[in-house]
Write a protein that holds these residues in place. Sequence first.
Motif, mmCIF file in Angstrom:
data_model
loop_
_atom_site.group_PDB
_atom_site.id
_atom_site.type_symbol
_atom_site.label_atom_id
_atom_site.label_comp_id
_atom_site.label_asym_id
_atom_site.label_seq_id
_atom_site.Cartn_x
_atom_site.Cartn_y
_atom_site.Cartn_z
ATOM 1 N N SER A 70 13.302 19.629 66.447
ATOM 2 C CA SER A 70 12.340 20.495 67.118
ATOM 3 C C SER A 70 11.363 21.161 66.152
ATOM 4 O O SER A 70 10.150 21.055 66.309
ATOM 5 N N MET A 71 11.855 21.859 65.164
ATOM 6 C CA MET A 71 11.001 22.641 64.270
ATOM 7 C C MET A 71 10.704 21.877 62.991
ATOM 8 O O MET A 71 11.583 21.208 62.438
ATOM 9 N N GLY A 72 9.484 21.968 62.501
ATOM 10 C CA GLY A 72 9.097 21.295 61.261
ATOM 11 C C GLY A 72 9.604 22.031 60.043
ATOM 12 O O GLY A 72 8.815 22.501 59.217
ATOM 13 N N ASN A 73 10.926 22.119 59.927
ATOM 14 C CA ASN A 73 11.580 22.861 58.846
ATOM 15 C C ASN A 73 12.190 21.857 57.872
ATOM 16 O O ASN A 73 13.265 21.309 58.147
ATOM 17 N N PRO A 74 11.532 21.554 56.759
ATOM 18 C CA PRO A 74 12.028 20.518 55.845
ATOM 19 C C PRO A 74 13.495 20.710 55.481
ATOM 20 O O PRO A 74 13.931 21.820 55.176
ATOM 21 N N ASP A 75 14.241 19.607 55.514
ATOM 22 C CA ASP A 75 15.678 19.665 55.260
ATOM 23 C C ASP A 75 16.042 19.333 53.817
ATOM 24 O O ASP A 75 17.190 19.495 53.417
ATOM 25 N N GLY A 76 15.076 18.865 53.032
ATOM 26 C CA GLY A 76 15.360 18.503 51.648
ATOM 27 C C GLY A 76 15.379 19.715 50.733
ATOM 28 O O GLY A 76 14.897 20.795 51.080
ATOM 29 N N HIS A 77 15.938 19.535 49.549
ATOM 30 C CA HIS A 77 15.999 20.636 48.588
ATOM 31 C C HIS A 77 14.712 20.699 47.762
ATOM 32 O O HIS A 77 14.044 19.685 47.532
ATOM 33 N N THR A 78 14.380 21.892 47.316
ATOM 34 C CA THR A 78 13.247 22.058 46.414
ATOM 35 C C THR A 78 13.579 21.392 45.075
ATOM 36 O O THR A 78 14.691 21.555 44.565
ATOM 37 N N PRO A 79 12.662 20.626 44.486
ATOM 38 C CA PRO A 79 12.949 19.954 43.214
ATOM 39 C C PRO A 79 13.460 20.926 42.155
ATOM 40 O O PRO A 79 12.955 22.054 42.018
#
Length: 404
Positions: free
Chosen positions: A36-45
């Motif tokens: 639903s929400m465009g909330n990135p699931d990856g970690h910050t580099p």
Amino acid sequence: MKPLSRIEKLPTYVFTKVDQLKSEYLQRGIDIIDMSMGNPDGHTPAPIVEALIQAAKLPQTHRYVKPPKGIESFRSAVASWYEKNYSVGLDVDSEIVATIGAKEGISHLALAISEAHDCVLVPSPSYPIHTYAFLIAGAQVDTFSVQSEQKMLVEIKQKLESNKQIKAIMLNFPANPTGHCVEIGFFEEIIALAKHYQTWIIHDFAYADLCFDGYCAPSILQVKGAKDVAVEICSLSKSYNMPGWRVGYMAGNVNLISALTKIKSYYDYGIFAPIQIAAVEALLHGDEYRQSICDIYQQRRDVLCAGLQNIGWPVQAPKATMFVWAPIPERFSHLDSLEFTKVLLDKAHMVVAPGIGFGEAGDHAVRFALIESPQRMVEAINRLEAFIRSTRAVDFKEKRIGAG
């Protein structure tokens, strides 16, 4: 007590409504696939995180940020990013201001430039803040349809000719929620219109880096003379998996940058300095991370779009953004987008964003955010296929009528 009239006029935020819908299922222990929400699931580099850690260890970074428009190294990094990627030169002192994400920058700029008699032209469907930032600021809002470049230009020109109170035009390409993209020629035409009708242009460029299939999204600031009438706002949230960091920037027209800087000096003291220092690391040395993140979204787009098409849900694969805009299948077209979202949650245990949250023009569609792994997306497709095969659309039509 006197009513809170301004707040009472605002509808429930679309993602708040969706969270309310899914919370009951989660409390029951049901596995929900949430797109639903465009909330990135990856970690910050890691190097960006490490830059933050090291900067946070320095006592001098714990004070109020001076100047509030952003530390010089951050603004210089923004200028370098524009020069490297778009051959656009920016004055570090007068044409760039740091923002606490894109939403804050848009909202405070709206507050700085809007008056009660002003009207702002906004695309529809569009990200909610594009509309509500100006409504909250007290301005009026008119809309234009997101369609072909030529049709948009014709409609925008007609609006400008018929309403002399249009103060600004809000743009967002690549677009959220539709993924719609434009070429530089569109920006050239829109800048010419803005100059002729003496109106401002505000371009939300949050998805500049998430482009696929060889497409490169143009910056509006590439247009000769664009800085006479336009600003562009960018965010590091999606490009570098930094949504919770709340860091972005606005660049372009000196007068608009000055207005935003001035009003921010009353409302905030800028972004925590270590976050800005970490953002410098991202902007100057993050090309590899940015490309890797883009590749992940492209893979997810391909899996989701192919899966939807294979089960008979025709969608168009976007050339950019982290979203897939999916018109409600014809057999369910009697349902509005919120009702259809509820059906998907109940029958397929998956969550999408109802199109109505992006304006009335979006009520025929739902938005998938590419925030689940390819494996989870395959699972979502399997659930959808099972639901569609086992259910007649008329079942929902009868249930809706009976619910009266």
